[in-house]
Scaffold this motif. Sequence first.
Motif, short mmCIF file in Angstrom:
data_model
loop_
_atom_site.label_atom_id
_atom_site.label_comp_id
_atom_site.label_asym_id
_atom_site.label_seq_id
_atom_site.Cartn_x
_atom_site.Cartn_y
_atom_site.Cartn_z
N ALA A 188 0.83 -1.20 0.00
CA ALA A 188 0.00 0.00 0.00
C ALA A 188 0.87 1.25 0.00
O ALA A 188 0.57 2.23 -0.70
CB ALA A 188 -0.93 0.00 1.21
N LEU A 189 1.94 1.25 0.79
CA LEU A 189 2.84 2.40 0.83
C LEU A 189 3.53 2.61 -0.52
O LEU A 189 3.71 3.74 -0.98
CB LEU A 189 3.86 2.22 1.94
CG LEU A 189 3.29 2.19 3.36
CD1 LEU A 189 4.39 1.93 4.37
CD2 LEU A 189 2.57 3.49 3.69
N TYR A 190 3.91 1.51 -1.16
CA TYR A 190 4.51 1.62 -2.50
C TYR A 190 3.50 2.17 -3.49
O TYR A 190 3.85 2.98 -4.37
CB TYR A 190 5.02 0.26 -2.95
CG TYR A 190 5.43 0.23 -4.41
CD1 TYR A 190 6.60 0.87 -4.83
CD2 TYR A 190 4.65 -0.41 -5.36
CE1 TYR A 190 6.97 0.87 -6.17
CE2 TYR A 190 5.02 -0.42 -6.70
CZ TYR A 190 6.18 0.21 -7.10
OH TYR A 190 6.54 0.22 -8.42
N SER A 191 2.24 1.75 -3.35
CA SER A 191 1.20 2.22 -4.27
C SER A 191 0.97 3.72 -4.13
O SER A 191 0.65 4.40 -5.11
CB SER A 191 -0.10 1.46 -4.02
OG SER A 191 0.05 0.08 -4.32
N VAL A 192 1.11 4.25 -2.90
CA VAL A 192 1.00 5.69 -2.70
C VAL A 192 2.07 6.41 -3.52
O VAL A 192 1.79 7.38 -4.24
CB VAL A 192 1.15 6.05 -1.20
CG1 VAL A 192 1.26 7.57 -1.03
CG2 VAL A 192 -0.02 5.53 -0.40
N TRP A 193 3.29 5.93 -3.40
CA TRP A 193 4.41 6.55 -4.14
C TRP A 193 4.21 6.42 -5.65
O TRP A 193 4.41 7.38 -6.40
CB TRP A 193 5.71 5.88 -3.73
CG TRP A 193 6.90 6.37 -4.50
CD1 TRP A 193 7.65 7.48 -4.25
CD2 TRP A 193 7.45 5.78 -5.69
NE1 TRP A 193 8.64 7.62 -5.20
CE2 TRP A 193 8.54 6.60 -6.10
CE3 TRP A 193 7.14 4.65 -6.44
CZ2 TRP A 193 9.30 6.30 -7.22
CZ3 TRP A 193 7.90 4.36 -7.57
CH2 TRP A 193 8.97 5.17 -7.94
N ARG A 194 3.78 5.25 -6.11
CA ARG A 194 3.60 5.03 -7.54
C ARG A 194 2.49 5.91 -8.11
O ARG A 194 2.64 6.47 -9.20
CB ARG A 194 3.29 3.55 -7.81
CG ARG A 194 3.25 3.20 -9.29
CD ARG A 194 2.99 1.74 -9.50
NE ARG A 194 1.69 1.34 -8.99
CZ ARG A 194 1.21 0.10 -9.05
NH1 ARG A 194 1.94 -0.86 -9.58
NH2 ARG A 194 0.02 -0.18 -8.57
N LEU A 195 1.38 6.05 -7.36
CA LEU A 195 0.29 6.89 -7.84
C LEU A 195 0.73 8.35 -7.95
O LEU A 195 0.38 9.04 -8.91
CB LEU A 195 -0.92 6.76 -6.89
CG LEU A 195 -2.21 7.46 -7.30
CD1 LEU A 195 -2.72 6.94 -8.64
CD2 LEU A 195 -3.28 7.27 -6.22
N GLY A 196 1.51 8.79 -6.98
CA GLY A 196 2.01 10.15 -7.05
C GLY A 196 3.01 10.34 -8.18
O GLY A 196 2.96 11.34 -8.90
N ARG A 197 3.89 9.38 -8.33
CA ARG A 197 4.93 9.47 -9.36
C ARG A 197 4.33 9.41 -10.77
O ARG A 197 4.73 10.16 -11.66
CB ARG A 197 5.93 8.32 -9.17
CG ARG A 197 7.07 8.26 -10.18
CD ARG A 197 8.06 9.40 -10.02
NE ARG A 197 9.16 9.27 -10.95
CZ ARG A 197 10.29 8.61 -10.70
NH1 ARG A 197 10.45 8.00 -9.53
NH2 ARG A 197 11.25 8.55 -11.59
N GLU A 198 3.38 8.51 -10.98
CA GLU A 198 2.84 8.29 -12.32
C GLU A 198 1.70 9.24 -12.68
O GLU A 198 1.54 9.59 -13.86
CB GLU A 198 2.36 6.84 -12.45
CG GLU A 198 3.48 5.81 -12.33
CD GLU A 198 2.99 4.38 -12.44
OE1 GLU A 198 1.74 4.19 -12.55
OE2 GLU A 198 3.82 3.47 -12.41
N GLU A 199 0.90 9.65 -11.69
CA GLU A 199 -0.29 10.44 -12.01
C GLU A 199 -0.35 11.77 -11.27
O GLU A 199 -1.31 12.53 -11.44
CB GLU A 199 -1.56 9.63 -11.73
CG GLU A 199 -1.62 8.33 -12.52
CD GLU A 199 -2.96 7.63 -12.39
OE1 GLU A 199 -4.00 8.33 -12.39
OE2 GLU A 199 -2.98 6.38 -12.28
N GLY A 200 0.64 12.04 -10.43
CA GLY A 200 0.65 13.31 -9.71
C GLY A 200 -0.40 13.42 -8.63
O GLY A 200 -0.77 14.52 -8.21
#
Length: 206
Positions: free
Chosen positions: A135-147
């Motif tokens: 879940a923590l990785y998904s937070v970072w990925r969502l921010g990185r990929e979609e802002g």
Amino acid sequence: MTFHQELSSWFVPQPTTTTNPSSSPALGQLAPKTPNLDLSSPSEPTILVFLRHCGCPFAEKTFLNLRQAAKRHKSVAFTAISHSSAAATQTWLDSLPQAGSESANLEVLVDEGLEVYGAWGLGASSYAHVVSPWALYSVWRLGREEGIWNRPTESGSRWQMGGWFGVDGEGVVRWGRAARSADEIPNFEEGVEAIASVTPSSQAKL
């Protein structure tokens, strides 16, 4: 937004005698009834989304997808349910991209007392649900990929479980469930298809 408000979002929501969660409805069952939400005999099929706290990036992604689905399927009613306060919910909505662009078939219902959440079987989630490594990785990925990053949390709990459901024109639950993890995003096209497949009169209009 104050430090106390942000800190309070980490408190586990405390159910009352009227909000203590029951089980989520199984597919084929009638939708639960509450004073604020009664879909026992809707005039049109409905997609429901129970959001995590306002400020959660996954809640934001879910709402943005819901908003797009509502624009594509004008004969379906879409309802997003927030357990943050009315003021915090509106502040959050105003902060989103293209704020105010919601179509007429999309409404936002505030359920700060968790009555509707409880009726649909959505209570406090587990530690693993919220802060697992994935879940923590998904937070970072969502921010990185979609802002889409965390926004200030003025009210609501990060431990509140989200979910999504589709109810047909007879008030029967045909799609959906409680979220299995904080980062899970529903596929609303699947929900619309599930509703349409059992309501021929509505299917013709989708």
